[in-house]
Design a protein around this motif. Sequence first.
Motif, mmCIF file in Angstrom:
data_model
loop_
_atom_site.group_PDB
_atom_site.id
_atom_site.type_symbol
_atom_site.label_atom_id
_atom_site.label_comp_id
_atom_site.label_asym_id
_atom_site.label_seq_id
_atom_site.Cartn_x
_atom_site.Cartn_y
_atom_site.Cartn_z
ATOM 1 N N GLU A 1 0.820 -1.207 0.000
ATOM 2 C CA GLU A 1 0.000 0.000 0.000
ATOM 3 C C GLU A 1 0.855 1.259 0.000
ATOM 4 O O GLU A 1 0.547 2.231 -0.699
ATOM 5 C CB GLU A 1 -0.934 -0.010 1.208
ATOM 6 N N ALA A 2 1.962 1.251 0.765
ATOM 7 C CA ALA A 2 2.839 2.421 0.825
ATOM 8 C C ALA A 2 3.479 2.705 -0.533
ATOM 9 O O ALA A 2 3.539 3.858 -0.981
ATOM 10 C CB ALA A 2 3.921 2.208 1.879
ATOM 11 N N ILE A 3 3.937 1.654 -1.196
ATOM 12 C CA ILE A 3 4.575 1.846 -2.504
ATOM 13 C C ILE A 3 3.566 2.317 -3.538
ATOM 14 O O ILE A 3 3.843 3.213 -4.343
ATOM 15 C CB ILE A 3 5.255 0.540 -2.958
ATOM 16 N N LEU A 4 2.372 1.752 -3.524
ATOM 17 C CA LEU A 4 1.364 2.154 -4.504
ATOM 18 C C LEU A 4 0.871 3.576 -4.254
ATOM 19 O O LEU A 4 0.539 4.289 -5.196
ATOM 20 C CB LEU A 4 0.194 1.175 -4.493
ATOM 21 N N ARG A 5 0.811 3.990 -2.992
ATOM 22 C CA ARG A 5 0.458 5.391 -2.711
ATOM 23 C C ARG A 5 1.482 6.320 -3.351
ATOM 24 O O ARG A 5 1.126 7.347 -3.920
ATOM 25 C CB ARG A 5 0.401 5.643 -1.197
ATOM 26 N N ARG A 6 2.741 5.936 -3.237
ATOM 27 C CA ARG A 6 3.794 6.735 -3.834
ATOM 28 C C ARG A 6 3.672 6.740 -5.359
ATOM 29 O O ARG A 6 3.828 7.766 -6.007
ATOM 30 C CB ARG A 6 5.149 6.172 -3.420
ATOM 31 N N GLN A 7 3.365 5.586 -5.946
ATOM 32 C CA GLN A 7 3.244 5.490 -7.394
ATOM 33 C C GLN A 7 2.029 6.246 -7.922
ATOM 34 O O GLN A 7 2.023 6.681 -9.074
ATOM 35 C CB GLN A 7 3.139 4.022 -7.822
ATOM 36 N N ARG A 8 1.005 6.416 -7.087
ATOM 37 C CA ARG A 8 -0.207 7.082 -7.555
ATOM 38 C C ARG A 8 -0.044 8.594 -7.670
ATOM 39 O O ARG A 8 -0.957 9.279 -8.103
ATOM 40 C CB ARG A 8 -1.392 6.760 -6.627
ATOM 41 N N TRP A 9 1.116 9.066 -7.232
ATOM 42 C CA TRP A 9 1.406 10.465 -7.546
ATOM 43 C C TRP A 9 1.685 10.469 -9.048
ATOM 44 O O TRP A 9 2.802 10.270 -9.499
ATOM 45 C CB TRP A 9 2.602 10.967 -6.735
ATOM 46 N N LEU A 10 0.612 10.641 -9.826
ATOM 47 C CA LEU A 10 0.637 10.389 -11.269
ATOM 48 C C LEU A 10 1.621 11.288 -11.989
ATOM 49 O O LEU A 10 1.982 12.359 -11.503
ATOM 50 C CB LEU A 10 -0.779 10.603 -11.848
ATOM 51 N N SER A 11 2.017 10.812 -13.160
ATOM 52 C CA SER A 11 2.892 11.615 -14.009
ATOM 53 C C SER A 11 2.291 13.008 -14.150
ATOM 54 O O SER A 11 1.176 13.160 -14.611
ATOM 55 C CB SER A 11 3.007 10.977 -15.389
ATOM 56 N N SER A 12 3.047 13.987 -13.707
ATOM 57 C CA SER A 12 2.487 15.335 -13.728
ATOM 58 C C SER A 12 3.582 16.348 -14.004
ATOM 59 O O SER A 12 4.696 16.231 -13.513
ATOM 60 C CB SER A 12 1.815 15.665 -12.391
ATOM 61 N N SER A 13 3.236 17.333 -14.785
ATOM 62 C CA SER A 13 4.199 18.394 -15.038
ATOM 63 C C SER A 13 4.339 19.240 -13.798
ATOM 64 O O SER A 13 3.367 19.613 -13.158
ATOM 65 C CB SER A 13 3.730 19.279 -16.196
ATOM 66 N N ALA A 14 5.594 19.548 -13.461
ATOM 67 C CA ALA A 14 5.803 20.410 -12.315
ATOM 68 C C ALA A 14 5.383 21.834 -12.613
ATOM 69 O O ALA A 14 5.430 22.690 -11.747
ATOM 70 C CB ALA A 14 7.255 20.369 -11.869
ATOM 71 N N ALA A 15 4.957 22.093 -13.856
ATOM 72 C CA ALA A 15 4.364 23.397 -14.136
ATOM 73 C C ALA A 15 3.138 23.593 -13.258
ATOM 74 O O ALA A 15 2.840 24.695 -12.813
ATOM 75 C CB ALA A 15 3.974 23.493 -15.597
ATOM 76 N N GLU A 16 2.445 22.482 -12.995
ATOM 77 C CA GLU A 16 1.290 22.553 -12.102
ATOM 78 C C GLU A 16 1.739 22.811 -10.679
ATOM 79 O O GLU A 16 0.976 23.254 -9.844
ATOM 80 C CB GLU A 16 0.494 21.249 -12.189
ATOM 81 N N GLN A 17 2.999 22.472 -10.373
ATOM 82 C CA GLN A 17 3.545 22.715 -9.043
ATOM 83 C C GLN A 17 4.241 24.075 -8.995
ATOM 84 O O GLN A 17 4.881 24.410 -8.005
ATOM 85 C CB GLN A 17 4.559 21.619 -8.693
#
Length: 238
Positions: free
Chosen positions: A119-135
Amino acid sequence: MSQPQAHIVVVEDEVEIQQLVADYLHHAGFKVTTFGEGDRALTALTAGSLEADLVILDIMLPGLDGLELCQSLRQHSQVPVVFLTARHDEIDRLLGLRLGADDYICKPFSPREVVARVEAILRRQRWLSSSAAEQGTPGLLLDPAALKVKLDNQAIELTPVEFRLLQTLVENPGRVFRRDQLVNAAYDDYRVVSDRTIDSHIKNIRLKLTQVRAAQQFIQSVYGVGYRFEPDISTVSP
């Protein structure tokens, strides 16, 4: 709670352990496929007939062992891999992680621990591919599923630990992280890691980022505390 119906592949030749792990994962809401032989698992995972969100892999398998399977799998996929092992010596652990494993669990283990690690690893993986432009960081792209980073369309090669450290910082721009917090973010096995180790990883990440964008220092040191990610800092700190 893990994402519904995430698909976990369990490769374990001991039938009782295989079934125990599968039962607990089913109960936690996962879809599970099991294999008792490394060769059959590798064929299924690389032939396109089976897509996995995470692979639980025993090291001591008949025929193709877990280390060889992981090495072959990494030529085709960056799917998260968790090793199960009864061999407690440090060389096996380091070798396994060097081959691209995300975590390892030593036998005997609690099946609840296996579920918690998954569960811990999948939570980390679910931070989906995202442009840091959104960040707030245009040009910086993190892909957790593939553990890949791009800055200004240039690929940056990071180790799994370096990726997790950068991901943690990017997700929380401006937040100051102590070194012990970064250890917990980067390692799932609660190992003892010195401050110097984290400093070395941060130094490597900075070097790799500044090779692409030399005038910007994304990761700032906070004296006596730790580090923070500053997407808008445009000059390199001394």
